[in-house]
Design an enzyme around this catalytic site. Structure first.
Site, PDB file in Angstrom:
ATOM      1  N   CYS A 194       0.852  -1.169   0.000  1.00 33.60           N
ATOM      2  CA  CYS A 194       0.000   0.000   0.000  1.00 33.60           C
ATOM      3  C   CYS A 194       0.889   1.220   0.000  1.00 33.60           C
ATOM      4  O   CYS A 194       2.084   1.125   0.217  1.00 33.60           O
ATOM      5  CB  CYS A 194      -0.985  -0.044   1.150  1.00 33.60           C
ATOM      6  SG  CYS A 194      -0.650   1.063   2.468  1.00 33.60           S
ATOM      7  N   ARG A 203       3.522  -3.086   4.979  1.00 36.43           N
ATOM      8  CA  ARG A 203       2.450  -3.394   5.942  1.00 36.43           C
ATOM      9  C   ARG A 203       2.021  -4.865   5.937  1.00 36.43           C
ATOM     10  O   ARG A 203       0.912  -5.212   5.532  1.00 36.43           O
ATOM     11  CB  ARG A 203       1.246  -2.487   5.705  1.00 36.43           C
ATOM     12  CG  ARG A 203       1.622  -1.031   5.814  1.00 36.43           C
ATOM     13  CD  ARG A 203       0.446  -0.126   5.660  1.00 36.43           C
ATOM     14  NE  ARG A 203      -0.301   0.054   6.885  1.00 36.43           N
ATOM     15  CZ  ARG A 203      -1.327   0.882   6.994  1.00 36.43           C
ATOM     16  NH1 ARG A 203      -1.735   1.558   5.970  1.00 36.43           N
ATOM     17  NH2 ARG A 203      -1.953   0.994   8.138  1.00 36.43           N
TER      18      ARG A 203
HETATM   19  C1  UD1 Z   1      -3.291   1.158  12.387  1.00 36.38           C
HETATM   20  C2  UD1 Z   1      -4.137   2.329  11.956  1.00 36.38           C
HETATM   21  C3  UD1 Z   1      -3.317   3.310  11.122  1.00 36.38           C
HETATM   22  C4  UD1 Z   1      -2.075   3.738  11.893  1.00 36.38           C
HETATM   23  C5  UD1 Z   1      -1.305   2.516  12.385  1.00 36.38           C
HETATM   24  C6  UD1 Z   1      -0.138   2.879  13.296  1.00 36.38           C
HETATM   25  C7  UD1 Z   1      -6.364   1.372  11.764  1.00 36.38           C
HETATM   26  C8  UD1 Z   1      -7.473   0.956  10.879  1.00 36.38           C
HETATM   27  N1  UD1 Z   1      -5.247   1.832  11.162  1.00 36.38           N
HETATM   28  O1  UD1 Z   1      -2.848   0.483  11.220  1.00 36.38           O
HETATM   29  O2  UD1 Z   1      -4.115   4.457  10.849  1.00 36.38           O
HETATM   30  O3  UD1 Z   1      -1.235   4.503  11.047  1.00 36.38           O
HETATM   31  O4  UD1 Z   1      -2.171   1.652  13.139  1.00 36.38           O
HETATM   32  O5  UD1 Z   1      -0.564   3.635  14.367  1.00 36.38           O
HETATM   33  O6  UD1 Z   1      -6.474   1.358  12.975  1.00 36.38           O
HETATM   34  N2  UD1 Z   1       3.499  -4.858  11.249  1.00 36.38           N
HETATM   35  C9  UD1 Z   1       4.194  -6.016  10.946  1.00 36.38           C
HETATM   36  N3  UD1 Z   1       3.499  -7.197  10.922  1.00 36.38           N
HETATM   37  C10 UD1 Z   1       2.176  -7.279  11.198  1.00 36.38           C
HETATM   38  C11 UD1 Z   1       1.475  -6.085  11.517  1.00 36.38           C
HETATM   39  C12 UD1 Z   1       2.165  -4.880  11.534  1.00 36.38           C
HETATM   40  O7  UD1 Z   1       5.399  -5.985  10.697  1.00 36.38           O
HETATM   41  O8  UD1 Z   1       1.606  -8.369  11.173  1.00 36.38           O
HETATM   42  C13 UD1 Z   1       4.230  -3.561  11.282  1.00 36.38           C
HETATM   43  C14 UD1 Z   1       3.728  -2.567  10.242  1.00 36.38           C
HETATM   44  O9  UD1 Z   1       4.326  -2.766   8.982  1.00 36.38           O
HETATM   45  C15 UD1 Z   1       4.114  -1.242  10.878  1.00 36.38           C
HETATM   46  C16 UD1 Z   1       3.935  -1.505  12.386  1.00 36.38           C
HETATM   47  O10 UD1 Z   1       3.969  -2.929  12.530  1.00 36.38           O
HETATM   48  O11 UD1 Z   1       5.464  -0.964  10.637  1.00 36.38           O
HETATM   49  C17 UD1 Z   1       2.644  -0.975  12.975  1.00 36.38           C
HETATM   50  O12 UD1 Z   1       1.544  -1.420  12.186  1.00 36.38           O
HETATM   51  P1  UD1 Z   1       0.093  -1.635  12.795  1.00 36.38           P
HETATM   52  O13 UD1 Z   1       0.056  -1.044  14.181  1.00 36.38           O
HETATM   53  O14 UD1 Z   1      -0.303  -3.053  12.646  1.00 36.38           O
HETATM   54  O15 UD1 Z   1      -0.789  -0.725  11.835  1.00 36.38           O
HETATM   55  P2  UD1 Z   1      -2.267  -1.006  11.323  1.00 36.38           P
HETATM   56  O16 UD1 Z   1      -3.034  -1.756  12.357  1.00 36.38           O
HETATM   57  O17 UD1 Z   1      -2.213  -1.516   9.938  1.00 36.38           O
END
Ligand code: UD1
Length: 421
Positions: free
Chosen positions: A117, A122
């Site tokens: 994205c 992500r």
């Molecule tokens: C949510 C928010 C988004 C916000 C983000 C961080 C929603 C709908 N969206 O996105 O607006 O910018 O939190 O505050 O609530 N990661 C991994 N593996 C995973 C999951 C995440 O490596 O399985 C990494 C991501 O790439 C990123 C970090 O962890 O670098 C944080 O991501 P995450 O907190 O999961 O973001 P979202 O839930 O997608």
């Protein structure tokens, strides 16, 4: 397609009400399928992303509707389909939040991989690893996550990094799992606490949401609930930045200032006057101009990545040099070249942008690239000398309810017009 046409230079004045939180409403609506009863959610924002999740739940067979008072009623019934198709997931990554509830309640799910994205890779590896530990069989093929289970069981889940969506997915799955789940290294965002409050209102047994250890004791079933969604802290923060960048004086209503502590602290450091009035209202006074700032994004309660682009726009017109570092997503500086088209003096160095403040931006034609980047360009346009045309505002409409209408009420020169690619 629509675009915003902005005539900058008008100090914003008056009061504005914040809508319900998008990022709380999305998981909460997904959680409704865990329940056996009717759920009624109030303060749901009127947004494209909310339309998408309502469409997804309808496809699954859930009876769901939103009325004119921003109330969403859900009769989850027994759903008949278990697939979140690519067309919906690609337009909104948060569709992945249906995975945990579907598995917990129906023991099966097929959810399209969100894919890359605009703001980075992500991945969802942390969601999947945790669900596998809880007893799910997961196969990723042909762009889909295929998950099934003979029954989820409570487990100790340790997240290597705090993930908002991961914490929410596992928390939802654990409500109907057998036994106790402990999530360590959980994300602590207010939206997670709001989801837990909605789930506990259905009879779930969740403790510690909003802290880094969350304990969920599984129950056999969940009932209906009535729940009011928390205010959108990012929308509120964006209006604070709008007041500051225009040298205006704005009262922001219906806000929970506790959720914005890191943003308020940085704005105050920049010299913005911020005075709380009662529980849910705040005055933002930008009439004294703004000074430079150093900001690093971090998981809550740190400075939110979702406010990074907006504070950068503000730093562009600060009286001095600022530095802004993005630590959460690897490709979240897409507003940088667009802000530079408006005269901003920015230098990108890895995950940091050095900002040399100038007295005022210039109007230009710019392109919205993602939700929060678009918000920063609106802010820049409100400050700029002359006319700014912001194209591709569908990104903005995913996450801001009636942004142009609310800004017009504050006196801004902003119109939504047909046009642009
Ligand atoms: C949510 C928010 C988004 C916000 C983000 C961080 C929603 C709908 N969206 O996105 O607006 O910018 O939190 O505050 O609530 N990661 C991994 N593996 C995973 C999951 C995440 O490596 O399985 C990494 C991501 O790439 C990123 C970090 O962890 O670098 C944080 O991501 P995450 O907190 O999961 O973001 P979202 O839930 O997608």
């Amino acid at each position: 397609m629509y675009k915003f046409v902005i005539e900058g230079g008008i100090p914003l004045k008056g009061e504005v009400a914040v809508s319900g939180s998008k990022n709380a409403a999305l998981p909460i609506l997904c959680s409704s399928i865990l329940s056996d009863g009717i759920c009624r959610y109030t303060n749901i924002p009127r947004l494209k992303d909310i339309d998408t999740i309502i469409k997804l739940l309808s496809i699954l067979g859930v009876e769901i509707k939103m009325d004119e008072n921003n109330v969403v009623s859900v009769n989850p019934g027994r759903i008949k389909a278990f697939e979140a198709p690519y067309e919906l997931v690609k337009s909104m990554r948060a569709s992945i939040l249906i995975l945990g509830p579907l598995l917990a309640r129906y023991k099966q799910a097929k959810v399209s991989l969100p894919g890359g994205c605009a703001i980075g890779v992500r991945p969802i590896d942390l969601h999947l690893k945790a669900l596998i530990k809880m007893g799910a069989d997961i196969d990723v093929s042909h762009g889909y996550v295929l998950a099934k289970t003979s029954g989820l069981k409570g487990e100790r889940i340790i997240f290597d990094k705090p993930t908002v969506g991961g914490t929410e997915n596992i928390m939802m799955a654990a409500t109907l799992a057998k036994g106790t789940t402990v999530i360590e290294g959980a994300a602590r965002e207010p939206e997670i606490k709001d989801l837990a409050d909605a789930l506990n209102g259905m009879g779930a047994r969740i403790e510690g949401a909003g802290e880094s250890t969350v304990v969920i004791e599984g129950v056999d079933s969940l009932s209906g609930v009535e729940h009011r969604v928390i205010p959108d802290r990012i929308e509120a923060g964006t209006f604070m930045a709008a007041a500051a960048i225009t040298g205006g004086l704005v009262e922001i209503k219906g806000v929970n200032v506790n959720h914005l502590a890191a943003v308020v602290e940085k704005l105050k450091e920049m010299g913005v006057g911020i005075v709380e009035k009662g529980d849910a209202s705040v005055y933002v006074d930008g009439r004294g101009g703004v000074g430079p700032i150093d900001v690093e994004t971090a998981p809550y309660p740190g400075f939110p990545t979702d406010m990074q682009a907006q504070i950068m726009a503000l730093a562009c017109v600060a009286n001095g040099a600022s530095s802004i570092t993005e630590n959460i997503f690897e490709n979240r500086f897409m507003h940088v070249p667009e802000l530079m088209r408006m005269g901003a003096q920015l230098e990108e160095k890895g995950n940091t942008v050095l900002v040399k403040g100038i007295s005022r931006l210039q109007g230009a034609s710019v392109m919205a690239t993602d939700l929060r980047a678009s918000a920063s360009l609106v802010l820049a346009g409100l400050n700029a000398k002359g006319r700014t045309e912001l194209r591709r505002i569908y990104h903005l409409e995913r996450g801001y309810e009636d942004l142009d209408g609310k800004l017009r009420m504050l006196g801004a020169g902003i119109e939504r017009q047909v046009g642009g690619i």
